[in-house]
Design a protein around this motif. Structure first.
Motif, PDB file in Angstrom:
ATOM      1  N   CYS A 225       0.878  -1.161   0.000  1.00 57.66           N
ATOM      2  CA  CYS A 225       0.000   0.000   0.000  1.00 57.66           C
ATOM      3  C   CYS A 225       0.926   1.225   0.000  1.00 57.66           C
ATOM      4  O   CYS A 225       1.904   1.272   0.755  1.00 57.66           O
ATOM      5  N   MET A 226       0.639   2.188  -0.840  1.00 59.28           N
ATOM      6  CA  MET A 226       1.441   3.402  -0.845  1.00 59.28           C
ATOM      7  C   MET A 226       0.536   4.604  -0.639  1.00 59.28           C
ATOM      8  O   MET A 226      -0.676   4.523  -0.845  1.00 59.28           O
ATOM      9  N   GLY A 227       1.133   5.695  -0.231  1.00 54.32           N
ATOM     10  CA  GLY A 227       0.306   6.867   0.007  1.00 54.32           C
ATOM     11  C   GLY A 227       1.118   8.088   0.355  1.00 54.32           C
ATOM     12  O   GLY A 227       2.352   8.095   0.229  1.00 54.32           O
ATOM     13  N   TRP A 228       0.418   9.095   0.771  1.00 56.61           N
ATOM     14  CA  TRP A 228       1.034  10.370   1.154  1.00 56.61           C
ATOM     15  C   TRP A 228       0.519  10.781   2.532  1.00 56.61           C
ATOM     16  O   TRP A 228      -0.648  10.598   2.848  1.00 56.61           O
ATOM     17  N   PHE A 229       1.416  11.339   3.299  1.00 54.38           N
ATOM     18  CA  PHE A 229       1.005  12.016   4.523  1.00 54.38           C
ATOM     19  C   PHE A 229       1.724  13.350   4.567  1.00 54.38           C
ATOM     20  O   PHE A 229       2.658  13.600   3.817  1.00 54.38           O
ATOM     21  N   ARG A 230       1.296  14.233   5.447  1.00 52.47           N
ATOM     22  CA  ARG A 230       1.913  15.549   5.525  1.00 52.47           C
ATOM     23  C   ARG A 230       2.073  15.974   6.968  1.00 52.47           C
ATOM     24  O   ARG A 230       1.396  15.468   7.868  1.00 52.47           O
ATOM     25  N   GLN A 231       2.973  16.893   7.149  1.00 51.10           N
ATOM     26  CA  GLN A 231       3.197  17.446   8.483  1.00 51.10           C
ATOM     27  C   GLN A 231       3.544  18.909   8.360  1.00 51.10           C
ATOM     28  O   GLN A 231       4.497  19.285   7.673  1.00 51.10           O
ATOM     29  N   ALA A 232       2.747  19.716   9.028  1.00 50.66           N
ATOM     30  CA  ALA A 232       3.000  21.150   9.090  1.00 50.66           C
ATOM     31  C   ALA A 232       3.767  21.457  10.373  1.00 50.66           C
ATOM     32  O   ALA A 232       3.675  20.708  11.350  1.00 50.66           O
ATOM     33  N   PRO A 233       4.521  22.549  10.386  1.00 46.89           N
ATOM     34  CA  PRO A 233       5.291  22.903  11.591  1.00 46.89           C
ATOM     35  C   PRO A 233       4.403  22.991  12.818  1.00 46.89           C
ATOM     36  O   PRO A 233       3.351  23.644  12.801  1.00 46.89           O
TER      37      PRO A 233
ATOM     38  N   THR B 265      -0.469  13.849   9.404  1.00 41.61           N
ATOM     39  CA  THR B 265      -1.817  13.437   9.025  1.00 41.61           C
ATOM     40  C   THR B 265      -1.770  12.731   7.673  1.00 41.61           C
ATOM     41  O   THR B 265      -1.084  13.175   6.758  1.00 41.61           O
ATOM     42  N   GLY B 266      -2.495  11.652   7.578  1.00 41.24           N
ATOM     43  CA  GLY B 266      -2.591  10.940   6.318  1.00 41.24           C
ATOM     44  C   GLY B 266      -3.378  11.753   5.310  1.00 41.24           C
ATOM     45  O   GLY B 266      -4.375  12.382   5.655  1.00 41.24           O
ATOM     46  N   VAL B 267      -2.928  11.754   4.078  1.00 44.52           N
ATOM     47  CA  VAL B 267      -3.587  12.519   3.016  1.00 44.52           C
ATOM     48  C   VAL B 267      -4.340  11.583   2.070  1.00 44.52           C
ATOM     49  O   VAL B 267      -5.514  11.799   1.767  1.00 44.52           O
ATOM     50  N   ALA B 268      -3.679  10.564   1.592  1.00 43.25           N
ATOM     51  CA  ALA B 268      -4.298   9.636   0.643  1.00 43.25           C
ATOM     52  C   ALA B 268      -3.540   8.323   0.636  1.00 43.25           C
ATOM     53  O   ALA B 268      -2.334   8.300   0.887  1.00 43.25           O
ATOM     54  N   THR B 269      -4.263   7.259   0.356  1.00 44.16           N
ATOM     55  CA  THR B 269      -3.642   5.935   0.237  1.00 44.16           C
ATOM     56  C   THR B 269      -4.069   5.275  -1.064  1.00 44.16           C
ATOM     57  O   THR B 269      -5.154   5.572  -1.597  1.00 44.16           O
ATOM     58  N   PHE B 270      -3.219   4.365  -1.536  1.00 44.15           N
ATOM     59  CA  PHE B 270      -3.494   3.640  -2.772  1.00 44.15           C
ATOM     60  C   PHE B 270      -3.078   2.198  -2.548  1.00 44.15           C
ATOM     61  O   PHE B 270      -1.902   1.884  -2.491  1.00 44.15           O
ATOM     62  N   ARG B 271      -4.047   1.340  -2.395  1.00 45.62           N
ATOM     63  CA  ARG B 271      -3.760  -0.073  -2.149  1.00 45.62           C
ATOM     64  C   ARG B 271      -3.280  -0.771  -3.418  1.00 45.62           C
ATOM     65  O   ARG B 271      -3.496  -0.280  -4.519  1.00 45.62           O
ATOM     66  N   ALA B 272      -2.672  -1.916  -3.230  1.00 48.17           N
ATOM     67  CA  ALA B 272      -2.193  -2.690  -4.372  1.00 48.17           C
ATOM     68  C   ALA B 272      -3.340  -3.111  -5.294  1.00 48.17           C
ATOM     69  O   ALA B 272      -3.129  -3.322  -6.492  1.00 48.17           O
ATOM     70  N   ASP B 273      -4.555  -3.223  -4.743  1.00 46.08           N
ATOM     71  CA  ASP B 273      -5.702  -3.615  -5.578  1.00 46.08           C
ATOM     72  C   ASP B 273      -6.358  -2.427  -6.274  1.00 46.08           C
ATOM     73  O   ASP B 273      -7.363  -2.568  -6.950  1.00 46.08           O
ATOM     74  N   GLY B 274      -5.780  -1.231  -6.073  1.00 48.37           N
ATOM     75  CA  GLY B 274      -6.298  -0.051  -6.746  1.00 48.37           C
ATOM     76  C   GLY B 274      -7.267   0.788  -5.922  1.00 48.37           C
ATOM     77  O   GLY B 274      -7.686   1.856  -6.355  1.00 48.37           O
TER      78      GLY B 274
ATOM     79  N   LEU C 105      -5.346   5.891   6.766  1.00 51.08           N
ATOM     80  CA  LEU C 105      -4.832   7.254   6.860  1.00 51.08           C
ATOM     81  C   LEU C 105      -4.132   7.470   8.203  1.00 51.08           C
ATOM     82  O   LEU C 105      -3.262   8.319   8.312  1.00 51.08           O
ATOM     83  N   GLY C 106      -4.520   6.719   9.198  1.00 48.21           N
ATOM     84  CA  GLY C 106      -3.918   6.871  10.512  1.00 48.21           C
ATOM     85  C   GLY C 106      -2.603   6.140  10.670  1.00 48.21           C
ATOM     86  O   GLY C 106      -1.826   6.447  11.583  1.00 48.21           O
ATOM     87  N   ASP C 107      -2.318   5.178   9.807  1.00 49.62           N
ATOM     88  CA  ASP C 107      -1.110   4.366   9.938  1.00 49.62           C
ATOM     89  C   ASP C 107      -0.157   4.508   8.765  1.00 49.62           C
ATOM     90  O   ASP C 107       0.897   3.881   8.760  1.00 49.62           O
ATOM     91  N   ILE C 108      -0.487   5.309   7.783  1.00 43.94           N
ATOM     92  CA  ILE C 108       0.318   5.385   6.551  1.00 43.94           C
ATOM     93  C   ILE C 108       1.746   5.837   6.819  1.00 43.94           C
ATOM     94  O   ILE C 108       2.646   5.557   6.033  1.00 43.94           O
TER      95      ILE C 108
END
Length: 122
Positions: free
Chosen positions: A32-40, A45-54, A104-107
């Motif tokens: 599973c791949m995705g994006w998370f972000r962190q502001a100062p 926080t998780g932004v988006a995830t993309f599982r291997a199954d799409g 999103l909580g574990d990405i």
């Protein structure tokens, strides 16, 4: 480094950016791949995830504005970000986790890149 982000920058509110993440090995194609972000001064926080199954998942704050895509043949994960606002300002990280951690909580619990800065001015 296995995950390398690019595409960050500065943009005015309402603008768009595309973030890219290249990964070094086809092993990640099963993750599973995705994006998370962190502001100062703020938590990651998780932004988006993309599982291997799409299957994709988005944070409520970005739903309808951001789009995650993945091309395993090119070993690239992308994040199209539209209608950006100052609250989107953060360092964005590409991540790869197991299917079990694909929320999103574990990405951010697995592999990650060095991050790319996104700054949105009003």
């Amino acid at each position: 480094v296995d995950l390398v982000e690019s595409g960050g920058g500065s943009v005015q509110a309402g603008g768009s950016l595309i973030l890219s993440c290249t990964y070094a090995t086809y092993t990640y194609s099963t993750y599973c791949m995705g994006w998370f972000r962190q502001a100062p001064g703020k938590e990651r926080t998780g932004v988006a995830t993309f599982r291997a199954d799409g299957t994709t998942t988005y944070a409520t704050s970005v739903k309808g504005r951001f789009a995650i895509s993945r091309d395993n043949a090119k070993k690239t994960l992308s994040l199209q970000m539209n209608a950006l606002n100052p609250d989107d300002t953060a360092t964005y990280f590409c991540a790869a986790v197991s299917a079990k951690q694909c929320t999103l909580g574990d990405i951010f619990l697995g592999y990650r890149g060095q991050g790319t800065q996104v700054t949105v001015s009003s």
